[in-house]
Enzyme design. Structure first.
Site, PDB file in Angstrom:
ATOM      1  N   HIS A 148       0.798  -1.230   0.000  1.00  0.00           N
ATOM      2  CA  HIS A 148       0.000   0.000   0.000  1.00  0.00           C
ATOM      3  C   HIS A 148       0.835   1.288   0.000  1.00  0.00           C
ATOM      4  CE1 HIS A 148      -3.517  -2.374   0.208  1.00  0.00           C
ATOM      5  NE2 HIS A 148      -3.633  -2.521   1.508  1.00  0.00           N
ATOM      6  N   HIS A 219      -9.486   2.074   0.800  1.00  0.00           N
ATOM      7  CA  HIS A 219      -9.472   0.969   1.766  1.00  0.00           C
ATOM      8  C   HIS A 219     -10.559   1.150   2.831  1.00  0.00           C
ATOM      9  CE1 HIS A 219      -7.991  -2.466   3.837  1.00  0.00           C
ATOM     10  NE2 HIS A 219      -6.865  -2.529   3.163  1.00  0.00           N
ATOM     11  N   GLU A 355     -11.631  -3.649  -2.395  1.00  0.00           N
ATOM     12  CA  GLU A 355     -10.699  -2.685  -2.976  1.00  0.00           C
ATOM     13  C   GLU A 355     -10.591  -2.905  -4.481  1.00  0.00           C
ATOM     14  OE1 GLU A 355      -7.041  -3.114  -0.393  1.00  0.00           O
ATOM     15  OE2 GLU A 355      -8.451  -4.421   0.621  1.00  0.00           O
TER      16      GLU A 355
HETATM   17  C1  GLA Z   1      -4.972  -5.112   2.386  1.00  0.00           C
HETATM   18  C2  GLA Z   1      -4.095  -6.295   2.394  1.00  0.00           C
HETATM   19  C3  GLA Z   1      -4.289  -7.043   3.659  1.00  0.00           C
HETATM   20  C4  GLA Z   1      -4.090  -6.179   4.869  1.00  0.00           C
HETATM   21  C5  GLA Z   1      -4.970  -4.981   4.767  1.00  0.00           C
HETATM   22  C6  GLA Z   1      -4.725  -4.018   5.884  1.00  0.00           C
HETATM   23  O1  GLA Z   1      -6.267  -5.444   2.155  1.00  0.00           O
HETATM   24  O2  GLA Z   1      -4.262  -7.122   1.286  1.00  0.00           O
HETATM   25  O3  GLA Z   1      -3.403  -8.128   3.701  1.00  0.00           O
HETATM   26  O4  GLA Z   1      -2.748  -5.747   4.927  1.00  0.00           O
HETATM   27  O5  GLA Z   1      -4.769  -4.339   3.556  1.00  0.00           O
HETATM   28  O6  GLA Z   1      -4.631  -4.624   7.120  1.00  0.00           O
END
Ligand code: GLA
Length: 389
Positions: A148, A219, A355
């Site tokens: 991210h 997110h 997402e």
């Molecule tokens: C995304 C990732 C997950 C986790 C979340 C935040 O969705 O794919 O593995 O890291 O973010 O916790």
């Protein structure tokens, strides 16, 4: 904005919030911090959403549509803080799980609550990629990978914010060349619009001055029974996805695209999230539940790519996107360590995320749709979260 306008805006925001946060049918009332700041009129000075970070000011903005829906967004990380949606009885329910202050978001950093994610949503294997013959190294914040956007992704930036009208908020951010190891100055615009057909529409645009990679997403964590109302295991999910990208134990796609048929990833028919979440198969174990990229069949704005229903409220969320992928995350890493807006802990699987995105690790997987953005091109994408009952 001059001081008078600022206080007027904050006054309006506090008035709206007074209504907004008093009303939702969530289990408990807001935590005292936001209640104090909003209801007892402590804004602006003591407000939980007013903070100066690296010289930039954070705020909370409230959008409202004709049907009484309200969305609260902060320019700290471009986060959706709260979203009031009518349930089947007409009661307003806050379906966006969030924190009651900027401090709360800073503390809950690696959960990415409600955040705008960039420059690259999801993981890049070992924080490394090659572009036009040059190697780039990123911060490893999710061992052994970069997740991210790295150490300080777009979720931790204070965006410039402009309220276009009562239903629209424009956020802009310029990410410098080599910020977090990514090449090119990237100018990003994210517009949140709360429409009168009860949708939150998030529109993204980005341009660069050097070839780079971009994968922006949001997110938001949703609980369609309302924040603080238990797990999402009895929510039902339907995905317009016949395939998914299996992952290794570090959640990097293996590179294969596999059919969901006959696996716990088959959401082609509406299925409870909890139905197969504790399956002992390797993929479910790798994700600790669902944390996988689904390869969308159509990805257009005419059909929803995801339809999720809250069992207690009957609230239905439909997701629309033109992105090729959708990361369905079932809140497996939620650890019960953060206290959310209504005073409940963020216990495991009490929220889910949908997402919309290009596939994880695309810069290292040439067979996946490309995430490369070149100078002169405009990255453009939209996600619509539409609510029905
Ligand atoms: C995304 C990732 C997950 C986790 C979340 C935040 O969705 O794919 O593995 O890291 O973010 O916790």
């Amino acid at each position: 904005m001059n001081l008078r306008n600022l206080s007027l805006t904050l006054l309006t925001a506090s008035a709206v919030l007074l209504v907004a946060f008093n009303r939702p049918a969530n289990k408990k009332s807001m935590t005292t911090s936001i209640k104090d700041s909003v209801i007892y009129g402590k804004l602006p000075a003591d407000s939980s959403f007013e903070k100066t970070i690296k010289g930039k000011q954070t705020h909370l903005f409230v959008l409202k549509n004709k049907n009484g829906m309200e969305a609260a967004i902060t320019n700290y990380g471009g986060r959706l803080v709260s979203l009031l949606v009518p349930d089947r009885a007409g009661k307003m329910v806050d379906v966006a799980v969030g924190c009651s202050s900027i401090e709360g978001y800073i503390k809950a950093g690696s959960s990415y609550y409600g955040a705008t994610i960039g420059r690259y949503g999801n993981r890049i294997a070992k924080g490394h990629f090659n572009l036009d013959g040059k190697d780039y190294s990123l911060f490893i914040n999710n061992r052994p990978n970069s997740l991210h956007g790295g150490k300080e992704g777009f979720d931790r930036k204070v965006w410039d914010a402009k309220k276009i009208d009562g239903q629209t908020l424009e956020l802009t951010y310029v990410s410098n060349d080599m910020e977090e190891g990514y090449p090119g100055t990237l100018s990003v615009k994210v517009v949140y619009k709360l429409t009168n057909n009860n949708a939150v529409r998030i529109s993204y645009e980005a341009t660069t001055d050097k070839t780079t990679v971009v994968n922006l997403t949001n997110h938001s964590y949703f609980n369609l029974n309302g924040e603080g109302n238990g797990t999402i295991l009895n929510h039902t999910v339907q995905l317009d996805a016949g395939n998914y990208t299996p992952v290794d134990a570090t959640l990097i796609p293996t590179g294969k695209i596999e059919p969901v048929k006959g696996t716990p990833f088959d959401f082609t028919m509406s299925t409870a999230i909890g139905a197969h979440i504790n399956d002992t198969s390797k993929q479910i174990r790798n994700g600790k539940g669902y944390d996988h990229n689904f390869v969308l069949n159509k990805h257009s704005f005419t059909n929803p790519v995801a339809t999720v229903k809250g069992d207690k409220t009957g609230i239905v969320m439909k997701v629309y996107t033109e992105e090729p992928g959708l990361q369905f995350y079932s809140g497996n890493f939620m650890g019960g360590v953060n206290t959310m807006k209504y005073g409940e802990k963020d216990a495991r699987r009490t929220a889910f995320a949908m997402e919309t995105q290009h596939f994880p690790d695309s810069p290292n997987q040439p067979q996946f749709p490309s995430t490369t953005l070149k100078p002169g091109e405009t990255y453009k994408t939209q996600t619509i979260y539409k609510f029905e009952k």
